[in-house]
Enzyme design. Structure first.
Site, PDB file in Angstrom:
ATOM      1  N   PHE A  72      33.896  42.554  42.630  1.00 56.97           N
ATOM      2  CA  PHE A  72      33.779  43.752  41.348  1.00 56.97           C
ATOM      3  C   PHE A  72      34.612  43.090  40.136  1.00 56.97           C
ATOM      4  O   PHE A  72      35.766  42.756  40.642  1.00 56.97           O
ATOM      5  CB  PHE A  72      34.207  44.850  41.863  1.00 56.97           C
ATOM      6  CG  PHE A  72      33.112  45.980  42.357  1.00 56.97           C
ATOM      7  CD1 PHE A  72      31.570  45.527  41.983  1.00 56.97           C
ATOM      8  CD2 PHE A  72      33.178  47.094  43.178  1.00 56.97           C
ATOM      9  CE1 PHE A  72      30.681  46.158  42.525  1.00 56.97           C
ATOM     10  CE2 PHE A  72      32.194  47.726  43.421  1.00 56.97           C
ATOM     11  CZ  PHE A  72      30.829  47.497  43.255  1.00 56.97           C
ATOM     12  N   GLU A  73      34.296  43.559  39.155  1.00 63.94           N
ATOM     13  CA  GLU A  73      35.239  43.260  37.863  1.00 63.94           C
ATOM     14  C   GLU A  73      35.990  42.111  37.673  1.00 63.94           C
ATOM     15  O   GLU A  73      37.157  41.952  37.261  1.00 63.94           O
ATOM     16  CB  GLU A  73      36.275  44.409  37.974  1.00 63.94           C
ATOM     17  CG  GLU A  73      35.860  45.813  38.450  1.00 63.94           C
ATOM     18  CD  GLU A  73      34.770  46.564  37.496  1.00 63.94           C
ATOM     19  OE1 GLU A  73      34.591  45.815  36.237  1.00 63.94           O
ATOM     20  OE2 GLU A  73      34.326  47.381  37.868  1.00 63.94           O
ATOM     21  N   GLY A  74      35.178  41.061  37.883  1.00 64.01           N
ATOM     22  CA  GLY A  74      35.609  39.529  37.936  1.00 64.01           C
ATOM     23  C   GLY A  74      36.106  39.130  39.196  1.00 64.01           C
ATOM     24  O   GLY A  74      37.106  39.755  39.831  1.00 64.01           O
ATOM     25  N   ARG A 112      39.331  47.117  36.274  1.00 64.22           N
ATOM     26  CA  ARG A 112      40.323  46.532  37.068  1.00 64.22           C
ATOM     27  C   ARG A 112      41.140  47.504  37.497  1.00 64.22           C
ATOM     28  O   ARG A 112      41.715  47.709  38.617  1.00 64.22           O
ATOM     29  CB  ARG A 112      40.857  45.347  36.538  1.00 64.22           C
ATOM     30  CG  ARG A 112      40.052  44.279  36.434  1.00 64.22           C
ATOM     31  CD  ARG A 112      40.413  43.123  35.630  1.00 64.22           C
ATOM     32  NE  ARG A 112      39.121  41.959  35.553  1.00 64.22           N
ATOM     33  CZ  ARG A 112      38.791  41.217  34.452  1.00 64.22           C
ATOM     34  NH1 ARG A 112      39.687  41.275  33.611  1.00 64.22           N
ATOM     35  NH2 ARG A 112      37.905  40.383  34.689  1.00 64.22           N
TER      36      ARG A 112
END
Length: 596
Positions: free
Chosen positions: A406-408, A268
């Site tokens: 992306f990334e959660g 993140r």
């Protein structure tokens, strides 16, 4: 007394909602060392000299070319930035690695392939690998001899990663694990050699494994046809009785979630650094186009509404940059005493990163949405040309959209931000509840109708009141819903947005004040103006969010009382944002780039 004992205590992750950060502990881009600036210049030269001239071939999914360029970047040491020197890397600080990620953004799809390799692909081994695993894999990953991929998402488990269906079973002789299942949307899959794969041992214990290309039963599906980032490889993976040596189990059995969640935190903050680079490029492309495109006999950059767009784009990028490097500085401070050669170095680094999970999520949400807004306005400034692939802004617009997934997803991150804060408060790691209880006494001491004469005095006051607003609304939400608050996703999302506003306001206020002290008010004027506009508009957003929460959590006399308090907290002198944005926009037009 040792140097370590003399240092001030580390700042608690999420603590910014109740306490003010000391200005001298804030890291800003103005604090870059000469070495860090040289690292950024090295990356920019590599991208402009090696990647951009071959961009068209990269976009056609030329695996060989991407791998060749990755290995060239490895020769420059860039792939080993996060890898300890003992294993062939450079072991750079987090500010430097953020700079690398920012500078890479102009490389479009190549930047994603690079980022997936050095970040989520390599760092699980850096942080959680055994000594033998590090010795075996890290030198090759740092040089680019081997390329890495990260494999978490499945057809039925995205945000709910722990519901993964891929299984692992230990063989009768204990020599290997047998993997069965599939993974989806795996970046670098088409040319990666090393895969970090998550599976449940005996269908229950969520665990990470290091899987190598060529293992029998391990196959790839076709390339996905994506909206953007077309030059990056994205393919599904399939495991059919794949025999993975027991020595390739990464970390501990059943503790795969520790690896997954910590790596997501890193991903993140690295994603956020990349969006800063994308934002700056979008501004540069847009203002240069606006200065050359004429309508009604004059450049469109002379029109006030175009300048307003450029001003808001520049201001958003200023906030993004300030937040990202503040967070990188926090991570560096948290890691400065970790011995890379120690047996527990990885666990200590993971703990330091986990401490700032809230800040990493805040960075990810704000910057991904900030870049989307900047790219959208960039397309608008380009007019019809912005819709044509010949113009880079069209690509940036499409490529940026994935960052909110992306990334959660940003929705998941918005639930994590206040949820993690409350968990820390319940564990006594942050004095949130005590601060909320003392708020009533502070509210009684508020002085109405204050006047502010000094530079940024009103903005400092607004930040203080904004923290009161968060405590007021958050305290009422906890009081009203108790443990049921985790089901009230709309309220949690609004609380997250308030925390994001607080972190953003404080980041630019401290950065601007620091720059004033270092230079002068005259030289800091661009920062001062952007800070004044953003803080004023941020308070308006805080007011709207607070009303939404209060009207959901209270009614009748209680609601009227809370709204009355909120009105006092949001009382401020109006700011002439039109004039300020004109000044900011004029400066951007003149410089033809992002400017502070």
């Amino acid at each position: 007394m040792s140097e370590q004992e003399m240092r001030p205590p580390k700042l608690a992750g999420g603590g910014f909602v109740i306490q003010n950060m000391e200005m001298d502990r804030l890291f800003t881009p103005e604090d870059f060392t000469e070495e860090q600036r040289m690292i950024g210049e090295t990356v920019r030269n590599f991208i402009s000299g090696e990647v951009i001239p071959r961009d068209e071939d990269i976009e056609k999914l030329d695996y060989g070319l991407t791998v060749e360029l990755l290995r060239k970047s490895g020769e420059l040491g860039l792939l080993g930035a996060d890898v300890p020197e003992a294993y062939g890397g450079l072991g750079l600080d987090k500010v430097s690695t953020a700079l690398i990620t920012e500078a890479l953004a102009r490389g479009s799809s190549f930047a994603l392939s690079f980022g997936a390799h050095v970040g989520i692909g390599t760092l699980p081994i850096v942080l959680f690998g055994s000594k033998e695993q590090k010795e075996r894999y890290l030198p090759d990953l740092a040089s680019g001899t081997k390329i890495a991929a990260y494999c978490l998402t499945e057809p039925d488990s995205g945000s709910d990663a722990l519901s993964a269906k891929t299984t692992a079973r230990l063989s009768d002789d204990g020599s290997h694990y047998v993997l069965n299942g599939s993974k989806l949307y795996i970046t670098n899959a088409g040319f990666a050699d090393i895969f970090i794969v998550y599976a449940k041992i005996d269908g229950d214990h969520f665990t990470a494994f290091i899987v190598e290309k060529g293992m029998e039963g391990f196959t790839l599906g076709p390339e996905e046809k994506k909206m953007g980032i077309k030059g990056s490889s994205t393919r599904p993976l399939f495991f059919e009785d794949v025999k993975v040596p027991a020595a390739n189990l990464l970390g501990e059995i059943g503790k795969g979630h520790r690896i997954a969640f910590n790596i997501l935190n890193i991903g993140r903050y690295k994603l956020a650094a990349g969006t800063v680079g994308g934002a700056k490029e979008s501004i540069e492309l847009s203002v240069k186009y606006a200065n050359t495109r004429k309508q009604f006999g004059v450049p469109i950059s002379s029109f006030p509404l175009i300048r307003k767009k450029l001003a808001e784009m520049n201001m958003t990028a200023f906030v993004m940059e300030s937040m990202v490097y503040r967070t990188a500085g926090l991570l560096d401070e948290a890691m400065q005493d970790i011995d890379d050669s120690g047996s527990d170095a990885g666990a200590a680094a993971a703990a330091a990163i986990a401490e700032y999970a809230i800040e990493c999520s805040i960075n990810k949400v704000f910057t991904s949405e900030g870049l989307d807004a900047i790219a959208d306005e960039g397309v608008q400034i380009h007019g019809g040309c912005g819709y044509i692939q010949e113009y880079k802004i069209e690509r940036i617009y499409r490529d940026s959209r994935i960052n909110r997934i992306f990334e959660g997803t940003n929705e998941i991150n918005r639930l994590l931000i206040p949820g993690t804060l409350l968990k820390k408060a319940m564990k006594g790691q942050i004095a949130l509840l005590a601060k909320a209880e003392s708020l009533q006494r502070e509210l009684l001491q508020l002085v109405p109708g204050q006047t502010f004469d000094g530079t940024l005095e009103q903005e400092d006051h607004v930040l203080s009141m904004a923290k009161h607003i968060f405590l007021l609304t958050g305290g009422l939400a906890v009081q009203t819903y108790g443990t049921r608050l985790e089901k009230e996703q709309e309220i949690l999302s609004s609380l997250a947005d308030m925390m994001i506003e607080l972190y953003a306001m404080e980041s630019i206020l401290l950065r601007t004040r620091k720059h004033i002290l270092r230079t002068s008010e005259e030289k800091a004027l661009p920062m001062i103006q952007m800070t004044q506009v953003f803080v004023y508009e941020s308070l308006q957003r805080m007011d709207a969010l607070a009303k939404e929460i209060l009207t959901s959590a209270a009614s009748g006399d209680m609601l009227r009382m809370q709204l009355s308090v909120l009105k006092k907290l949001t009382r401020t002198q109006p700011v002439n944002t039109v004039a300020l944005k004109r000044s900011i926009g004029e400066r951007v037009v003149r410089s033809e780039r992002y400017t502070v």
